[in-house]
Structure formats: structure tokens, C-alpha cells
Design an enzyme around this catalytic site. Sequence first.
Site, PDB file in Angstrom:
ATOM      1  N   ASP A 141      -1.951   5.364   1.148  1.00 17.07           N
ATOM      2  CA  ASP A 141      -1.416   4.972   2.453  1.00 17.07           C
ATOM      3  C   ASP A 141      -0.217   5.853   2.787  1.00 17.07           C
ATOM      4  O   ASP A 141       0.691   6.003   1.973  1.00 17.07           O
ATOM      5  CB  ASP A 141      -0.953   3.500   2.437  1.00 17.07           C
ATOM      6  CG  ASP A 141      -2.121   2.528   2.385  1.00 17.07           C
ATOM      7  OD1 ASP A 141      -3.261   2.939   2.703  1.00 17.07           O
ATOM      8  OD2 ASP A 141      -1.898   1.354   2.032  1.00 17.07           O
ATOM      9  N   ASP A 155       1.326   4.382  -2.122  1.00 14.91           N
ATOM     10  CA  ASP A 155       1.920   4.278  -0.790  1.00 14.91           C
ATOM     11  C   ASP A 155       3.068   5.269  -0.639  1.00 14.91           C
ATOM     12  O   ASP A 155       3.885   5.413  -1.551  1.00 14.91           O
ATOM     13  CB  ASP A 155       2.467   2.856  -0.575  1.00 14.91           C
ATOM     14  CG  ASP A 155       1.437   1.786  -0.845  1.00 14.91           C
ATOM     15  OD1 ASP A 155       0.563   1.568   0.003  1.00 14.91           O
ATOM     16  OD2 ASP A 155       1.479   1.168  -1.943  1.00 14.91           O
ATOM     17  N   ASP A 196      -3.534   1.289  -5.012  1.00 12.00           N
ATOM     18  CA  ASP A 196      -3.435   2.484  -4.173  1.00 12.00           C
ATOM     19  C   ASP A 196      -2.081   3.137  -4.436  1.00 12.00           C
ATOM     20  O   ASP A 196      -1.330   2.692  -5.308  1.00 12.00           O
ATOM     21  CB  ASP A 196      -3.576   2.106  -2.684  1.00 12.00           C
ATOM     22  CG  ASP A 196      -2.384   1.306  -2.163  1.00 12.00           C
ATOM     23  OD1 ASP A 196      -1.471   0.963  -2.951  1.00 12.00           O
ATOM     24  OD2 ASP A 196      -2.344   1.028  -0.946  1.00 12.00           O
TER      25      ASP A 196
HETATM   26  P1  GTP Z   1      -0.726  -2.363  -5.306  1.00 10.69           P
HETATM   27  O1  GTP Z   1      -1.068  -1.355  -4.264  1.00 10.69           O
HETATM   28  O2  GTP Z   1      -1.870  -3.239  -5.644  1.00 10.69           O
HETATM   29  O3  GTP Z   1      -0.100  -1.766  -6.502  1.00 10.69           O
HETATM   30  O4  GTP Z   1       0.388  -3.338  -4.685  1.00 10.69           O
HETATM   31  P2  GTP Z   1       1.379  -3.035  -3.495  1.00 10.69           P
HETATM   32  O5  GTP Z   1       2.497  -3.980  -3.591  1.00 10.69           O
HETATM   33  O6  GTP Z   1       1.710  -1.577  -3.439  1.00 10.69           O
HETATM   34  O7  GTP Z   1       0.503  -3.471  -2.238  1.00 10.69           O
HETATM   35  P3  GTP Z   1       0.122  -2.688  -0.908  1.00 10.69           P
HETATM   36  O8  GTP Z   1      -0.135  -1.254  -1.155  1.00 10.69           O
HETATM   37  O9  GTP Z   1      -0.996  -3.467  -0.299  1.00 10.69           O
HETATM   38  O10 GTP Z   1       1.354  -2.880   0.059  1.00 10.69           O
HETATM   39  C1  GTP Z   1       2.651  -2.392  -0.197  1.00 10.69           C
HETATM   40  C2  GTP Z   1       3.612  -2.966   0.794  1.00 10.69           C
HETATM   41  O11 GTP Z   1       3.337  -2.473   2.095  1.00 10.69           O
HETATM   42  C3  GTP Z   1       3.538  -4.489   0.895  1.00 10.69           C
HETATM   43  O12 GTP Z   1       4.844  -4.984   0.921  1.00 10.69           O
HETATM   44  C4  GTP Z   1       2.913  -4.789   2.215  1.00 10.69           C
HETATM   45  O13 GTP Z   1       3.507  -5.903   2.813  1.00 10.69           O
HETATM   46  C5  GTP Z   1       3.185  -3.535   3.004  1.00 10.69           C
HETATM   47  N1  GTP Z   1       2.027  -3.234   3.852  1.00 10.69           N
HETATM   48  C6  GTP Z   1       0.757  -3.023   3.449  1.00 10.69           C
HETATM   49  N2  GTP Z   1      -0.054  -2.775   4.497  1.00 10.69           N
HETATM   50  C7  GTP Z   1       0.733  -2.811   5.583  1.00 10.69           C
HETATM   51  C8  GTP Z   1       0.504  -2.602   6.981  1.00 10.69           C
HETATM   52  O14 GTP Z   1      -0.608  -2.341   7.435  1.00 10.69           O
HETATM   53  N3  GTP Z   1       1.614  -2.698   7.802  1.00 10.69           N
HETATM   54  C9  GTP Z   1       2.852  -2.965   7.308  1.00 10.69           C
HETATM   55  N4  GTP Z   1       3.881  -3.022   8.132  1.00 10.69           N
HETATM   56  N5  GTP Z   1       3.086  -3.175   6.016  1.00 10.69           N
HETATM   57  C10 GTP Z   1       2.055  -3.103   5.165  1.00 10.69           C
HETATM   58 MN    MN Z   2       0.216  -0.150  -2.999  1.00  8.46          MN
HETATM   59 MN    MN Z   3      -1.010   0.145   0.388  1.00  5.31          MN
END
Ligand code: GTP
Ligand code: MN
Ligand code: MN
Length: 381
Positions: free
Chosen positions: A305, A206, A204
Site C-alpha cells: 500500500d 505500507d 502487506d
Molecule cells: P498487517 O498488514 O497485517 O501487518 O497489519 P497492519 O496493521 O499493517 O494493517 P493494514 O496494512 O491493514 O493497515 C495499516 C494501518 O493503515 C491501519 O491502522 C489502518 O487503519 C490504516 N488503513 C488501512 N487501510 C486504510 C485506508 O484505506 N484508508 C485509511 N485512511 N487508512 C487505512
Molecule cells: Mn500492513
Molecule cells: Mn495495508
Amino acid sequence: LATPEKVLRTQMPSYTCQRRTPLNHHNSTLTDALEILARAAFFQSSEVRYLGFTRAVSTLKSLPFKLQSAEEAKDLPWCGGHCKTVIQEILEGGVCREVETIKSNEQYQAMQLLTGIYGVGVRTAERWYQEGIRNLNDLKNTESKLTVEQRTGLQYYKDLQQPVTREEAERVEQLVKDALLRFSPDVQITMTGGFRRGKLEGHDVDFLITHTNESALTGLLENAINWLKSKGLILYYHMKKRKHTSHAVSSLMDGHETYYTICALPSSSSQNTDLEVKPHNFVAAEQMACLKSQISKGWRAVRVDLVVTPHAEYPYALLGWTGSKHFERELRRFSLHEKKMSLNSHGLYDTEKRCYLPAHSEEEIFKHLGLTYISPSDRNA
Ligand code: GTP
Ligand code: MN
Ligand code: MN
């Protein structure tokens, strides 16, 4: 006499947040195998085994050279016992029998497939498996029982399986910026998550959104989302409203206003010619078909996100949303167990001095914790 490698091995700190974990490392054969064991444990809701394997993986990822023997593993944190056996089998024979058995296990394969659907967690996938559901077709026949989120996940399954490239992430960033700047010219938008850690692709994209003037944030994201929706660029979203969070409750209860969305990212004009001129030789046939279908429909679905944070909490939110998940988990464990401080995406609370520790940057947060600063590209634990 101790070799430099031996010194590094024996002195490796035990918490992930005390060391650098780059994106590319030297032990991927071992970490790939251990990650499968971690995932299998996760599917069985075995938290302890999941954490054990995940910590071993993270140790091996931060080792700055290739591990040569299982004997060397015994110096490394979290790499003893079961992990050492796996490491030994792979270093000596190239494969680990347990890992191969898991990979060919029907339940593991089904869990892998089902949890890959947006909106489906381990418990749902497990229940479906017990009900005899094995693949996406089985699910399509029971579609009425799915939540809206799961139905959407199923609908855009192919697109969401296709990794988001950095180029696509940058185009999403442009879209998000265009929408937000319409309503507030001075809003700050930062891409966080895996892309901030230097990953070339992600599941995704973020974003963290803030403004020096807190009142400018009220309703801002909602307005931007509605605008994107009116342009047909939002396929799905659900949001979590900001609620009062207290460190006394749980450091996992982060409460920033968050929108979890699926966007329709329009294809770039260059994408067309790109695919015609130089076919991606390394792309599997099925992925190629998916790319072609995205181009012919003119857009692809992308998970995005969006998180809003007050400016005073921005460094904490940035640290918390940059990841990786395991790096975050270790940071919080280190804070609590070694420093008696409670860390989350809002702040850092010293439970002994009973006060919050404000910070203006990520560097300051590491300083509060007595940790050497680790840059985002070294947080790929
Ligand atoms: P990819 O998206 O697969 O590239 O990996 P990513 O590391 O970006 O994973 P992800 O998008 O799932 O999450 C990014 C960061 O946001 C991670 O450190 C998570 O711990 C944090 N995170 C994800 N979802 C939530 C949530 O609902 N609440 C909080 N507080 N943190 C979140
Ligand atoms: Mn991510
Ligand atoms: Mn995410």
C-alpha cells in the site's frame, strides 16, 4: 491490602489509546479465543458484539501479567458478561466450548477462507456461501463472475497467504525507494503499518510518501508506479484519488492519494542458499512448498500500500497509517467523545473552538488530545 496487580487491574483506563499495548503479552490463550469470537461476530455483521470482544482482547493485551482468575477479570474494562464466562471456562478447563464449536463450524471455516482472498469482504463471502461455494475450487468454476481484483486475489492466493517477512519488507522498501527517487531526489518514504509497530511479519507492506515541497508530489507516485510496471514489478493495482475531505462529513472519509498494489518481489540471491542450508524446521510442509515455488519462479507476490500525503498533514497521516486498526478506532472515539475533536489522517478539528490543530509530530497530536504519548511498538492493540 491491594496487591500491585490489583492496583493495575482496577486502574486500567478504558480507552485503548490511553494505555500501552506491546506486541508480546501475557494472555494469548485468552486473546486467541476471544479473537475467534470477535471474528465470528464480524462474519455475522454484528458490529456491537465484534467491538465488545475486540475491546476485551485489547484490554488483555495491555495487561502486564497473566490473568489468574475470572474474578480478576471483573476489575478490567470490557471483560465482564459474556467475555468473563469465556475467560472463566478457559482459565478453569483450558478450552471454551463456544469457541471450539465455532472453529469446527462449516460456515465459519468457509468465511475464514473466502474473506482471506484479496478483494473479498464479508458480504461477498456470505453471498458466495449461500450460493454453495465452500472452497477455492468452487470459485475457480465461477471465475467469470469475479471482479478483476478478486480474480487477481485468487490467482496469487498462495503467495498472498504467505506472511511477508521483515527482510522481504525491507527489499520492497528498496524497490519503492529506487522507483520514487528516480523522479524526485528529496522525497521522504516511511514504512508504516505493522512493521513500524515492530511486527516481524505482516499481510502487506505500507508506505507513506511526502515531500517538503508539495508541488513535487504531483504525479510522483503515478510516475513511480508506471516505472515499476514497465519493469514487470507490478502485478495489479488500483488507486484512490485525493478528494476534498471535510471533518463535518465523516472522520472515516480519508482522502489521501492511495495505491493498493500487488508487487512481484524478486527473490533475493541469499534466499536460495538459505533454504538449502538450513531448512526451516518449523515451517509446515505446505508453506515450504509455497516457498520453493516462489524461489523456482524467481519472485513472490506481495501486497503493498502506497499513500501520498502533503507535508503539513504528514504527522496525522503517519499516526493514521501506523495502526493498529483498533488503536486508530479508539483514538478517534476518544477524540470525539472525550475531547469533542474530530481526528483523521489529515488533521485534528476542534469542534468547539472550530479550528484545526496543526502538528509537527505524532507527540504533538497526543499532546493536543491530552494523552500520554504511546510509541508505535505500544500500539499493537
Ligand atoms: P498487517 O498488514 O497485517 O501487518 O497489519 P497492519 O496493521 O499493517 O494493517 P493494514 O496494512 O491493514 O493497515 C495499516 C494501518 O493503515 C491501519 O491502522 C489502518 O487503519 C490504516 N488503513 C488501512 N487501510 C486504510 C485506508 O484505506 N484508508 C485509511 N485512511 N487508512 C487505512
Ligand atoms: Mn500492513
Ligand atoms: Mn495495508
